[in-house]
Scaffold this active site. Structure first.
Site, PDB file in Angstrom:
ATOM      1  N   HIS A  51      22.054  68.761  -1.854  1.00  0.00           N
ATOM      2  CA  HIS A  51      22.714  69.965  -1.358  1.00  0.00           C
ATOM      3  C   HIS A  51      22.562  71.069  -2.411  1.00  0.00           C
ATOM      4  CE1 HIS A  51      25.512  68.101   1.917  1.00  0.00           C
ATOM      5  NE2 HIS A  51      24.229  67.890   2.131  1.00  0.00           N
ATOM      6  N   GLU A  53      24.547  73.055  -4.059  1.00  0.00           N
ATOM      7  CA  GLU A  53      25.390  73.025  -5.264  1.00  0.00           C
ATOM      8  C   GLU A  53      24.858  71.994  -6.244  1.00  0.00           C
ATOM      9  OE1 GLU A  53      26.163  72.737  -2.110  1.00  0.00           O
ATOM     10  OE2 GLU A  53      28.243  73.211  -1.649  1.00  0.00           O
ATOM     11  N   THR A 201       3.820  76.705  33.745  1.00  0.00           N
ATOM     12  CA  THR A 201       3.143  77.051  32.495  1.00  0.00           C
ATOM     13  C   THR A 201       2.276  75.895  32.024  1.00  0.00           C
ATOM     14  OG1 THR A 201       4.872  78.604  31.862  1.00  0.00           O
ATOM     15  CG2 THR A 201       3.536  77.717  30.076  1.00  0.00           C
ATOM     16  N   ARG A 212       1.792  74.765  14.154  1.00  0.00           N
ATOM     17  CA  ARG A 212       0.560  74.713  13.361  1.00  0.00           C
ATOM     18  C   ARG A 212       0.609  75.778  12.264  1.00  0.00           C
ATOM     19  NH1 ARG A 212      -0.651  74.329  18.683  1.00  0.00           N
ATOM     20  NH2 ARG A 212      -1.131  76.557  18.862  1.00  0.00           N
TER      21      ARG A 212
HETATM   22  C1  AOF Z   1      27.021  71.640   1.261  1.00  0.00           C
HETATM   23  N1  AOF Z   1      25.905  72.097   0.657  1.00  0.00           N
HETATM   24  O1  AOF Z   1      23.749  72.566   0.654  1.00  0.00           O
HETATM   25  C2  AOF Z   1      24.674  71.786   2.661  1.00  0.00           C
HETATM   26  C3  AOF Z   1      25.870  71.349   3.297  1.00  0.00           C
HETATM   27  O2  AOF Z   1      23.910  64.659   5.814  1.00  0.00           O
HETATM   28  P1  AOF Z   1      24.203  65.457   4.604  1.00  0.00           P
HETATM   29  O3  AOF Z   1      24.871  64.693   3.494  1.00  0.00           O
HETATM   30  O4  AOF Z   1      23.007  66.226   4.062  1.00  0.00           O
HETATM   31  O5  AOF Z   1      25.336  66.511   5.024  1.00  0.00           O
HETATM   32  C4  AOF Z   1      25.074  67.438   5.991  1.00  0.00           C
HETATM   33  C5  AOF Z   1      26.285  68.284   6.262  1.00  0.00           C
HETATM   34  O6  AOF Z   1      26.774  68.893   5.063  1.00  0.00           O
HETATM   35  C6  AOF Z   1      25.937  69.425   7.181  1.00  0.00           C
HETATM   36  O7  AOF Z   1      26.113  69.090   8.527  1.00  0.00           O
HETATM   37  C7  AOF Z   1      26.878  70.522   6.741  1.00  0.00           C
HETATM   38  O8  AOF Z   1      28.162  70.338   7.308  1.00  0.00           O
HETATM   39  C8  AOF Z   1      26.959  70.279   5.241  1.00  0.00           C
HETATM   40  N2  AOF Z   1      25.847  71.000   4.602  1.00  0.00           N
HETATM   41  N3  AOF Z   1      27.007  71.326   2.570  1.00  0.00           N
HETATM   42  O9  AOF Z   1      28.052  71.497   0.591  1.00  0.00           O
HETATM   43  C9  AOF Z   1      24.737  72.173   1.280  1.00  0.00           C
HETATM   44  N4  AOF Z   1      23.489  71.824   3.322  1.00  0.00           N
HETATM   45 ZN    ZN Z   2      27.422  69.222   0.000  1.00  0.00          ZN
END
Ligand code: AOF
Ligand code: ZN
Length: 362
Positions: A51, A53, A201, A212
């Protein structure tokens, strides 16, 4: 306005690196700031990756800078749950971050409200809502799906200078958009979890509906959806013969199959499959963004239902041969509650973006 705007803008910019790649997760960016200077940066780069952070904290470690007492600017509320990664709240606490400024709260029911509250309880100062509209817009499909359990719908249409989408049906289909605007279509496809067309279509164009030339990372390719109530999809067409992406046929009764593994048939027992039902079905499958590529009947049905959230119209300066081809009238976008948000000329084609007017948003 807080001085931190500039830092949140940088976090938004960093989040863009995850575009096309992180869905169904949202794009998220994060910077760590000390004494008015950015000391570390991160973003959510691909599905299953760190993530934002966590990447920012890792970046600080790699640069040998201390994270203790820094302020984190993060476009989304830090998660507080064990998902594919451990909770970001714990990483921030472990890193000793003193203050966290959040762009927008996470509407995901499994994390809602908990992240900000958990940080506060541990004595971290928390600011909310900085550049909230921008952050929300960047995570548009994720937000839309969390709130409505349906995909955000983008309609993509291209016409010649007279509003026609195709020439005479007796003649072969002609390409009339410029190479550059066709490349932009690839971007749109890469930005979608599903791409939908009507069966006419498929019969007329035999499209592949694959992405692509744009990197979508390790995520799955967009699924290809055909509205085909009466089983008219030709057996030899690309959507049925190439297995580059899953194909989903929406049909009004059980026509059986003998299909290859990448093909699935869903029965919705109606001659005129309601658009709302299609969106519910895709939403149930976790589809957050749907690109409606055509043709005229399909566009019309989505617009009549008032279920198009955004549209991109490309008008080329060329005039197609033959007067009898089908038309797309741009006033149908107005009539469906959309308004122009931007317009630019791309290699001679006029490309206009439309957005649902705020008062009309569901
Ligand atoms: C954060 N920081 O950069 C993101 C968050 O399956 P996981 O562990 O990757 O968690 C996904 C969920 O976490 C996503 O659905 C959203 O609620 C949160 N995303 N949270 O603190 C991040 N990408
Ligand atoms: Zn997170």
């Amino acid at each position: 306005m807080d001085d931190g705007d500039v830092f949140m803008r940088r976090a938004l910019e960093l989040a863009e690196s995850g575009r096309h790649r992180v869905m169904p997760n949202p794009m998220v960016g994060c910077v760590l700031v000390r004494d008015g200077e950015i000391v570390a940066e991160g973003w959510h780069d691909h599905i299953g990756g760190l993530h934002a952070e966590q990447m920012a904290i890792a970046d600080a470690e790699a640069r040998g800078v201390a994270t203790q007492g820094t302020t984190a600017y993060v476009t989304l509320e830090p998660c507080n749950h064990f998902g594919r990664t451990p909770p970001c709240t714990e990483s921030l606490l472990w890193a000793g971050v003193g203050r966290v400024v959040i762009g927008t709260m996470d509407p995901n029911p499994t994390v809602r409200g908990d992240g900000a509250e958990a940080l506060r309880q541990e004595g971290v100062e928390v600011g909310l809502g900085m550049l909230e509209a921008e952050c929300e817009r960047q995570m548009g499909p994720f937000m839309h799906w969390c709130r409505h359990r349906r995909p955000q719908v983008t309609l993509k249409a291209a016409t010649d200078s007279t509003g026609r989408i195709d020439g005479e049906q007796s003649a072969p289909a002609e390409r009339f958009s410029s190479a550059e605007s066709l490349a932009l279509v690839q971007e749109l496809r890469a930005d979608s979890m599903a791409i939908l067309v009507g069966v006419n279509t498929v019969i007329r164009d035999d499209p592949s509906l694959t992405v692509r030339g744009t990197d979508i990372g390790p995520r799955s390719p967009p699924i290809r959806v055909v509205v085909d109530p009466n089983d008219r999809t030709p057996t030899g067409c690309r959507l049925l013969t190439d297995a580059e992406a899953p194909t989903l046929l929406i049909q009004s009764s059980d026509f059986g199959s003998g299909d290859s593994n990448h093909v699935e048939r869903v029965v919705i027992p109606e001659q005129e499959v309601p658009v709302a039902t299609i969106l519910d079905m895709l939403g149930d499958r976790g589809i957050q963004s749907l690109l409606v590529e055509g043709g005229a009947d399909t566009w019309g049905r989505f617009l009549d239902a008032g279920l198009v959230d955004r549209a991109r119209l490309c008008v080329s300066p060329i005039e197609l041969n033959g007067a009898g081809g089908p038309l797309f009238a741009s006033h149908s976008l107005y009539d469906s509650g959309l308004a122009v948000t931007s317009s630019e000329v791309v290699s001679g084609d006029e490309v206009t973006w439309w957005q649902k007017k705020p008062t009309e948003q569901v």
